[in-house]
Write a protein that holds these residues in place. Structure first.
Motif, PDB file in Angstrom:
ATOM      1  N   LEU A   1      78.986  68.102 120.218  1.00 14.50           N
ATOM      2  CA  LEU A   1      78.548  66.972 121.007  1.00 14.50           C
ATOM      3  C   LEU A   1      79.821  65.864 121.325  1.00 14.50           C
ATOM      4  O   LEU A   1      79.981  65.438 122.352  1.00 14.50           O
ATOM      5  CB  LEU A   1      77.236  66.249 120.514  1.00 14.50           C
ATOM      6  N   ASP A   2      80.488  65.589 120.391  1.00 13.20           N
ATOM      7  CA  ASP A   2      81.495  64.661 120.425  1.00 13.20           C
ATOM      8  C   ASP A   2      82.660  65.044 121.247  1.00 13.20           C
ATOM      9  O   ASP A   2      83.179  64.409 122.090  1.00 13.20           O
ATOM     10  CB  ASP A   2      82.139  64.405 118.891  1.00 13.20           C
ATOM     11  N   LEU A   3      82.855  66.604 121.243  1.00 13.56           N
ATOM     12  CA  LEU A   3      83.723  66.944 122.245  1.00 13.56           C
ATOM     13  C   LEU A   3      83.637  66.966 123.622  1.00 13.56           C
ATOM     14  O   LEU A   3      84.375  66.819 124.733  1.00 13.56           O
ATOM     15  CB  LEU A   3      84.121  68.326 122.009  1.00 13.56           C
ATOM     16  N   ALA A   4      82.089  66.733 124.197  1.00 17.37           N
ATOM     17  CA  ALA A   4      81.528  66.517 125.270  1.00 17.37           C
ATOM     18  C   ALA A   4      81.462  65.038 125.578  1.00 17.37           C
ATOM     19  O   ALA A   4      81.385  64.762 126.676  1.00 17.37           O
ATOM     20  CB  ALA A   4      80.344  67.280 125.588  1.00 17.37           C
ATOM     21  N   ALA A   5      81.736  64.203 124.855  1.00 15.13           N
ATOM     22  CA  ALA A   5      81.747  62.801 124.958  1.00 15.13           C
ATOM     23  C   ALA A   5      82.764  62.295 125.713  1.00 15.13           C
ATOM     24  O   ALA A   5      83.834  62.848 125.913  1.00 15.13           O
ATOM     25  CB  ALA A   5      81.409  61.890 123.571  1.00 15.13           C
ATOM     26  N   PRO A   6      82.582  60.940 126.542  1.00 10.70           N
ATOM     27  CA  PRO A   6      83.709  60.374 127.136  1.00 10.70           C
ATOM     28  C   PRO A   6      84.680  60.083 126.266  1.00 10.70           C
ATOM     29  O   PRO A   6      84.649  59.939 125.157  1.00 10.70           O
ATOM     30  CB  PRO A   6      83.145  59.196 127.731  1.00 10.70           C
ATOM     31  N   GLU A   7      85.944  59.962 126.791  1.00  7.16           N
ATOM     32  CA  GLU A   7      87.316  59.650 126.118  1.00  7.16           C
ATOM     33  C   GLU A   7      87.032  58.340 125.405  1.00  7.16           C
ATOM     34  O   GLU A   7      87.628  58.270 124.150  1.00  7.16           O
ATOM     35  CB  GLU A   7      88.558  60.048 126.871  1.00  7.16           C
ATOM     36  N   THR A   8      86.506  57.560 126.269  1.00  3.38           N
ATOM     37  CA  THR A   8      86.237  55.994 125.571  1.00  3.38           C
ATOM     38  C   THR A   8      84.656  56.002 125.426  1.00  3.38           C
ATOM     39  O   THR A   8      83.919  55.940 126.156  1.00  3.38           O
ATOM     40  CB  THR A   8      86.764  55.213 126.597  1.00  3.38           C
ATOM     41  N   MET A   9      84.464  55.806 124.198  1.00  4.29           N
ATOM     42  CA  MET A   9      82.918  55.745 123.754  1.00  4.29           C
ATOM     43  C   MET A   9      82.671  54.228 123.294  1.00  4.29           C
ATOM     44  O   MET A   9      81.656  53.926 123.090  1.00  4.29           O
ATOM     45  CB  MET A   9      82.826  56.761 122.502  1.00  4.29           C
ATOM     46  N   TRP A  10      83.664  53.588 122.858  1.00 10.12           N
ATOM     47  CA  TRP A  10      83.617  52.356 122.444  1.00 10.12           C
ATOM     48  C   TRP A  10      84.220  51.100 123.378  1.00 10.12           C
ATOM     49  O   TRP A  10      85.463  51.457 123.775  1.00 10.12           O
ATOM     50  CB  TRP A  10      84.209  51.874 120.924  1.00 10.12           C
ATOM     51  N   GLU A  11      83.532  50.275 123.956  1.00  4.82           N
ATOM     52  CA  GLU A  11      84.142  49.521 125.104  1.00  4.82           C
ATOM     53  C   GLU A  11      83.738  48.039 124.887  1.00  4.82           C
ATOM     54  O   GLU A  11      83.086  47.502 125.399  1.00  4.82           O
ATOM     55  CB  GLU A  11      83.720  49.899 126.456  1.00  4.82           C
TER      56      GLU A  11
END
Length: 203
Positions: A150-160
Protein backbone atom coordinates in the motif's frame (compact mmCIF):
# COMPACT_ATOMS: atom_id res chain seq x y z
CA UNK A 1 -24.59 -20.79 -37.01
CA UNK A 2 -22.40 -23.06 -34.86
CA UNK A 3 -21.28 -22.48 -31.30
CA UNK A 4 -18.49 -19.91 -30.90
CA UNK A 5 -15.01 -21.48 -30.74
CA UNK A 6 -14.27 -19.46 -27.60
CA UNK A 7 -16.83 -19.23 -24.77
CA UNK A 8 -18.37 -15.79 -24.41
CA UNK A 9 -18.12 -16.07 -20.64
CA UNK A 10 -15.81 -18.05 -18.35
CA UNK A 11 -14.02 -17.68 -15.02
CA UNK A 12 -10.93 -16.15 -16.64
CA UNK A 13 -12.88 -13.32 -18.28
CA UNK A 14 -14.92 -12.74 -15.13
CA UNK A 15 -11.75 -12.56 -13.03
CA UNK A 16 -10.00 -10.22 -15.46
CA UNK A 17 -13.00 -7.90 -15.55
CA UNK A 18 -13.41 -7.94 -11.76
CA UNK A 19 -9.72 -7.10 -11.30
CA UNK A 20 -10.01 -4.23 -13.78
CA UNK A 21 -12.89 -2.83 -11.74
CA UNK A 22 -10.97 -3.26 -8.48
CA UNK A 23 -7.85 -1.60 -9.92
CA UNK A 24 -10.00 1.31 -11.03
CA UNK A 25 -12.55 1.68 -8.24
CA UNK A 26 -11.30 -0.44 -5.33
CA UNK A 27 -14.26 -2.83 -5.50
CA UNK A 28 -16.51 -4.70 -7.89
CA UNK A 29 -20.10 -5.86 -8.15
CA UNK A 30 -21.54 -8.69 -10.18
CA UNK A 31 -23.88 -6.33 -12.11
CA UNK A 32 -20.89 -4.15 -13.05
CA UNK A 33 -18.98 -7.19 -14.25
CA UNK A 34 -21.96 -8.28 -16.32
CA UNK A 35 -22.35 -4.81 -17.82
CA UNK A 36 -18.67 -4.63 -18.84
CA UNK A 37 -18.91 -8.08 -20.42
CA UNK A 38 -22.19 -7.34 -22.15
CA UNK A 39 -24.09 -10.19 -20.51
CA UNK A 40 -26.92 -10.64 -18.03
CA UNK A 41 -26.04 -10.66 -14.33
CA UNK A 42 -27.50 -14.16 -13.98
CA UNK A 43 -25.08 -15.42 -16.61
CA UNK A 44 -22.12 -14.45 -14.43
CA UNK A 45 -23.54 -16.41 -11.50
CA UNK A 46 -23.63 -19.54 -13.66
CA UNK A 47 -19.81 -19.52 -13.71
CA UNK A 48 -18.87 -18.45 -10.17
CA UNK A 49 -19.85 -19.12 -6.58
CA UNK A 50 -21.29 -15.68 -5.92
CA UNK A 51 -19.31 -12.63 -4.80
CA UNK A 52 -17.17 -14.65 -2.38
CA UNK A 53 -16.18 -16.94 -5.22
CA UNK A 54 -15.08 -13.97 -7.31
CA UNK A 55 -13.02 -12.62 -4.39
CA UNK A 56 -11.14 -15.92 -4.24
CA UNK A 57 -10.62 -15.89 -8.00
CA UNK A 58 -9.14 -12.41 -7.60
CA UNK A 59 -6.90 -13.64 -4.80
CA UNK A 60 -5.65 -16.49 -6.98
CA UNK A 61 -5.04 -14.14 -9.90
CA UNK A 62 -3.01 -11.65 -7.87
CA UNK A 63 -1.09 -14.41 -6.08
CA UNK A 64 -0.13 -16.09 -9.36
CA UNK A 65 2.69 -13.54 -9.47
CA UNK A 66 4.15 -14.72 -6.13
CA UNK A 67 7.07 -17.09 -6.55
CA UNK A 68 6.80 -19.96 -4.02
CA UNK A 69 10.13 -21.47 -5.07
CA UNK A 70 12.12 -19.96 -2.15
CA UNK A 71 9.91 -21.84 0.31
CA UNK A 72 10.90 -25.19 -1.18
CA UNK A 73 14.58 -24.65 -2.02
CA UNK A 74 16.61 -27.43 -0.33
CA UNK A 75 19.23 -26.22 2.07
CA UNK A 76 18.14 -22.58 1.99
CA UNK A 77 18.02 -21.03 5.49
CA UNK A 78 14.47 -20.23 6.60
CA UNK A 79 15.37 -16.55 7.06
CA UNK A 80 16.50 -16.22 3.46
CA UNK A 81 13.55 -18.23 2.15
CA UNK A 82 11.01 -16.01 3.94
CA UNK A 83 12.81 -12.83 2.87
CA UNK A 84 12.87 -13.72 -0.83
CA UNK A 85 9.25 -14.93 -0.72
CA UNK A 86 8.16 -11.72 1.03
CA UNK A 87 9.73 -9.57 -1.69
CA UNK A 88 7.91 -11.50 -4.40
CA UNK A 89 4.68 -11.35 -2.38
CA UNK A 90 5.03 -7.57 -2.02
CA UNK A 91 5.64 -7.06 -5.74
CA UNK A 92 2.52 -9.07 -6.62
CA UNK A 93 0.25 -6.95 -4.44
CA UNK A 94 1.99 -3.68 -5.27
CA UNK A 95 0.72 -4.22 -8.81
CA UNK A 96 -2.87 -4.20 -7.49
CA UNK A 97 -2.87 -2.08 -4.30
CA UNK A 98 -6.60 -1.36 -4.41
CA UNK A 99 -7.24 -5.10 -4.08
CA UNK A 100 -5.52 -5.23 -0.70
CA UNK A 101 -8.41 -3.95 1.49
CA UNK A 102 -10.80 -6.31 -0.30
CA UNK A 103 -8.60 -9.40 -0.01
CA UNK A 104 -7.15 -8.67 3.43
CA UNK A 105 -10.63 -8.56 4.98
CA UNK A 106 -11.91 -11.83 3.46
CA UNK A 107 -11.02 -15.36 4.64
CA UNK A 108 -8.43 -17.10 2.48
CA UNK A 109 -10.04 -20.12 0.82
CA UNK A 110 -8.38 -20.32 -2.61
CA UNK A 111 -6.53 -23.68 -2.74
CA UNK A 112 -3.56 -22.37 -4.74
CA UNK A 113 -3.05 -19.56 -2.24
CA UNK A 114 -3.42 -21.86 0.76
CA UNK A 115 -0.71 -24.03 -0.79
CA UNK A 116 1.81 -21.20 -0.36
CA UNK A 117 0.81 -20.70 3.27
CA UNK A 118 1.16 -24.45 3.77
CA UNK A 119 4.70 -24.26 2.42
CA UNK A 120 5.50 -21.33 4.72
CA UNK A 121 4.12 -23.19 7.74
CA UNK A 122 6.08 -26.33 6.80
CA UNK A 123 9.25 -24.27 6.41
CA UNK A 124 8.90 -22.76 9.88
CA UNK A 125 7.98 -26.01 11.58
CA UNK A 126 10.91 -27.79 9.93
CA UNK A 127 13.18 -24.96 11.14
CA UNK A 128 12.13 -25.77 14.70
CA UNK A 129 9.49 -23.13 15.43
CA UNK A 130 6.89 -24.05 18.04
CA UNK A 131 3.47 -24.55 16.41
CA UNK A 132 2.07 -21.68 18.48
CA UNK A 133 4.63 -19.29 16.97
CA UNK A 134 4.11 -20.21 13.31
CA UNK A 135 0.95 -18.22 12.56
CA UNK A 136 2.09 -15.06 14.40
CA UNK A 137 5.21 -15.06 12.21
CA UNK A 138 3.18 -15.61 9.02
CA UNK A 139 0.57 -13.00 9.96
CA UNK A 140 3.31 -10.54 10.89
CA UNK A 141 4.87 -11.12 7.47
CA UNK A 142 1.47 -10.53 5.85
CA UNK A 143 1.15 -7.24 7.71
CA UNK A 144 4.60 -6.05 6.66
CA UNK A 145 4.13 -7.08 3.03
CA UNK A 146 0.63 -5.73 2.51
CA UNK A 147 1.30 -2.51 4.39
CA UNK A 148 4.38 -1.92 2.29
CA UNK A 149 2.50 -2.71 -0.93
CA UNK A 150 0.00 0.00 0.00
CA UNK A 151 2.87 2.35 0.80
CA UNK A 152 4.21 1.90 -2.73
CA UNK A 153 0.90 3.26 -4.05
CA UNK A 154 0.85 6.20 -1.65
CA UNK A 155 1.67 9.78 -2.68
CA UNK A 156 5.35 10.63 -2.67
CA UNK A 157 4.66 13.20 0.05
CA UNK A 158 2.57 11.74 2.86
CA UNK A 159 3.42 14.26 5.58
CA UNK A 160 2.76 17.95 4.87
CA UNK A 161 3.29 20.08 7.99
CA UNK A 162 1.61 23.44 7.50
CA UNK A 163 4.04 25.13 9.89
CA UNK A 164 7.59 23.78 9.98
CA UNK A 165 8.30 25.67 13.20
CA UNK A 166 5.65 23.58 14.96
CA UNK A 167 7.22 20.31 13.83
CA UNK A 168 10.96 21.04 13.51
CA UNK A 169 12.14 17.47 14.11
CA UNK A 170 9.65 15.96 11.69
CA UNK A 171 10.56 18.60 9.10
CA UNK A 172 14.25 17.79 9.48
CA UNK A 173 13.61 14.07 9.09
CA UNK A 174 11.39 14.60 6.04
CA UNK A 175 14.01 16.79 4.38
CA UNK A 176 16.61 14.06 4.82
CA UNK A 177 14.40 11.32 3.41
CA UNK A 178 15.46 9.99 0.02
CA UNK A 179 13.41 8.70 -2.90
CA UNK A 180 13.87 5.10 -1.79
CA UNK A 181 11.60 5.55 1.24
CA UNK A 182 9.16 2.68 0.51
CA UNK A 183 11.90 0.13 -0.16
CA UNK A 184 14.02 1.18 2.81
CA UNK A 185 11.02 1.10 5.13
CA UNK A 186 10.01 -2.35 3.85
CA UNK A 187 13.48 -3.81 4.29
CA UNK A 188 13.71 -2.31 7.78
CA UNK A 189 10.37 -3.81 8.82
CA UNK A 190 11.15 -7.16 7.20
CA UNK A 191 14.58 -7.35 8.84
CA UNK A 192 13.01 -6.56 12.20
CA UNK A 193 10.38 -9.26 11.74
CA UNK A 194 12.98 -11.86 10.81
CA UNK A 195 15.14 -10.87 13.78
CA UNK A 196 12.21 -11.20 16.18
CA UNK A 197 11.25 -14.55 14.65
CA UNK A 198 14.82 -15.76 15.12
CA UNK A 199 14.63 -14.72 18.78
CA UNK A 200 11.42 -16.75 19.17
CA UNK A 201 13.16 -19.77 17.68
CA UNK A 202 16.13 -19.45 20.02
CA UNK A 203 14.09 -18.75 23.16
Amino acid sequence: MGRPSKPLLDKERITTTALELVDEKGDFSVPRIAKKLGVQTGSVYHHVDGRDGIVELLRERVCEAIDPTPLTSPGQPWEEALTVWARSYRAAFAAHPKAIPLLATSPVRAPRVLEQYELAAELLLDAGFAPADVMPVIIGLDNVVLGSALDLAAPETMWEPADATATPHLTQALAAMDAGRPDRAFELALTGLIAHARALLLA
